[in-house]
Design an enzyme around this catalytic site. Structure first.
Site: not given
Lengths: 472, 93
Positions: A79, A154, A178
């Site tokens: 990420k 996210s 997330s």
């Protein structure tokens, strides 16, 4: 045999038996990314040069030793909130579009030491602010199961990357859901570990009391392998704790599973409810005892979260001032540089959260919002404490609905916030949760959330391994 | 409805420049979110002792940790405006 179909454990076996090399696996993934990521949009930056170098290094380790770590030579994606030295780390924002990470996050350092191969950095909602990856400054990640729908957020890029076989596994980060929610939307396994088990050093701080790094993978076994490798105390993160993962044997027979009645009360998609209830029934048929529990503070949790998280975010994001990081807009004086840089670098959702947080912390409002939210946070903690006196683990949905259409919720922040209703309480309490694929509505995956008490990550993972077999 | 002045006051505290359109949208969004927060008024009260009961301070010794010189260099290089090995800022006074 298609190399990109293999799990971590299968790749490890193959490396051992010299069936293929890490370089071959890495190239297979890079080819797949080139072929499919134009449509999916999981990656912001493909670190091809780094990946090929790391694969070559891993192959040397593999050829020269009999016992090498499970993750040696295995490609993964990261990420974009997590720093990899020398590579861009944008956090999905304009503010950091050209920011090059000055050092490795602790998790990255550990994975490099084990010989892991980094394929690239994945898309995310700007600074983690969102539940759909639509708030990325760069692009919207599509759900590999239906490209008209979101991948969740996210960490949507990480989840879509694993689901689309553009990566074997992924590193992600979870502040309110997330990891678990995109894992649920994309049909992969995602673990949000107990707060403090994995160092946060080198991840952009969103809400420091809630943020937690964790793995996503195709199987529970893979997620266990990664969690073992990245967890443990780190002197660079004062909130990290002395933790060592220990395997536990948990039998389904006699296991007490709590089912919170509040999570099935209203707002849940009936098809999601059916899938979760079927999973609970399978656990019961395997010998588990199902206990209805109550988490009375649930109705306050979302409001509590959307005060605490923006308060911490508004403070953490104060560092982006046009002085120390990539973006700087010219201004007449220092204040002007601050104002113009922050106006240009933050998107609408980041501005919204900064404004909410600043308002809740401002003189005259602090008691009504921030202090009240801290009180409710304590109630949420106590709910789980009480529940875990009666049950071993809790089963719940991950999200009230499956992946929604791109654009469906972008105009209504409150509707978007509801996507996190079943996941945020765990961050408020600091306890672990896993999203496990439990079924599908048409093409769309639905995740079962298995929740455990503090530091019982091993227990929920053991239960998840049983459930993985039962749900096949 | 949260007034325009209130939004601009908060934006000033947050060091955010908002356009006219953003201010209007923020009035609407902030009002909706704050209205939603009203639900907390119904929540039971928690005593201060209980609230501060768990959690403890974690301190480290006040000693310098050795880091490679390249780290300082990388940090300076990441800044938008620099001169030699320093980060350049606008005059503060």
């Amino acid at each position: 045999m298609n190399l990109i179909d293999l799990t971590i454990a299968q790749l490890h076996e193959g490396f051992k038996k010299k069936q293929f090399t890490s370089a071959e696996v890495t190239k297979a993934y890079l080819d797949e990314i080139k072929k499919t990521d134009g449509e999916i949009g999981a990656y912001l930056n493909i670190t091809e040069k780094l990946a090929l170098e790391q694969a070559e290094k891993a192959d040397k380790i593999i050829s020269s030793s009999k016992n090498f770590p499970m993750l040696t030579g295995v490609p993964f994606c990261v990420k974009d909130a997590i720093l990899v030295e020398g590579e861009k780390a944008t956090a999905g924002s304009k503010m950091l579009e050209n920011y090059v990470a000055p050092y490795d996050a602790t998790v990255i350092r550990k994975l490099k030491e084990l010989g892991g191969v980094i394929l690239g950095k994945t898309n995310m909602d700007c600074f983690g602010f969102g539940s759909s990856t639509e708030n990325s400054a760069f692009k919207v990640t599509k759900n590999p199961h239906d490209t008209s729908r979101v991948a969740g957020g996210s960490s949507g890029g990480s989840a879509a990357g694993v689901a689309a076989k553009e990566s074997c596994w992924a590193l992600a980060e979870d502040t309110g859901g997330s990891i678990r929610q995109p894992a649920s939307f994309c049909g992969v396994v995602g673990l949000k570990p107990t707060y403090g088990t994995v160092s946060r050093y080198g991840v952009y701080a969103y809400a420091s009391s809630l943020d937690q790094i964790g793995p996503m993978g195709r199987t529970v076994e893979d997620v266990v392998t990664v969690f073992k490798a990245i967890s443990g105390k780190d002197p660079m993160d004062a909130t990290s704790v002395d933790y060592e993962f220990k395997e536990v044997n948990v039998a389904m027979k006699g296991l007490k599973i709590g089912v919170p009645k509040e999570y099935f009360a209203k707002g849940i998609n009936p098809e999601v409810e059916t899938i979760i209830k079927q999973a609970i029934k399978k656990a019961e048929e395997a010998g588990a005892t199902i206990v209805e529990i109550t988490l009375p503070a649930t109705e306050y949790a979302l409001a509590c979260y959307y005060i605490i998280a923006p308060c911490e975010a508004s403070t953490n994001l104060a560092r982006f001032d046009g002085i120390k990081y990539a973006l700087s807009e010219p201004g007449d004086n220092l204040l002007d540089v601050y104002l113009k840089t922050r106006a240009a670098g933050f998107n609408a959702e980041a501005k919204r959260r900064i404004i909410i947080g600043t308002h809740a912390l401002s003189s005259g409002y602090y008691d009504a919002y921030y202090k009240k939210a801290q009180e409710v946070r304590q109630l949420v903690r106590e709910d789980f404490q009480n529940a875990f006196e009666k049950v071993d683990v809790i089963f719940a949905p991950v999200s009230p609905f499956p992946a929604f259409k791109i654009g469906e919720k972008t105009d209504d922040p409150l509707a978007m916030y509801l996507a996190d209703i079943y996941t945020i309480s765990l961050n408020l309490a600091g306890i672990p949760g896993i999203s496990l694929p439990a079924g599908k509505i048409g093409k769309l995956p639905v995740g079962l959330q298995i929740i455990g008490n503090h530091f019982e990550d091993n227990k929920i993972l053991a239960v998840a391994e049983h459930m993985e077999k039962l749900l096949q | 409805m949260i007034s325009k002045e209130e939004v601009l006051h908060i934006a000033k505290l947050a060091r955010l420049e908002l356009t006219e359109a953003e201010t209007k949208k923020m009035q609407k969004d902030l009002t909706a979110v704050l209205d939603y927060f009203d639900i907390l008024k119904k929540a039971p009260k928690v005593g201060a002792k209980k609230l501060n009961g768990d959690g403890k301070n974690v301190l480290r010794k006040d000693v310098a940790i050795q880091k490679p010189a390249s780290l300082a260099n990388n940090l300076v290089q990441a800044a938008p405006d620099k001169k030699d090995n320093y980060i350049k800022v606008k005059a503060i006074l």
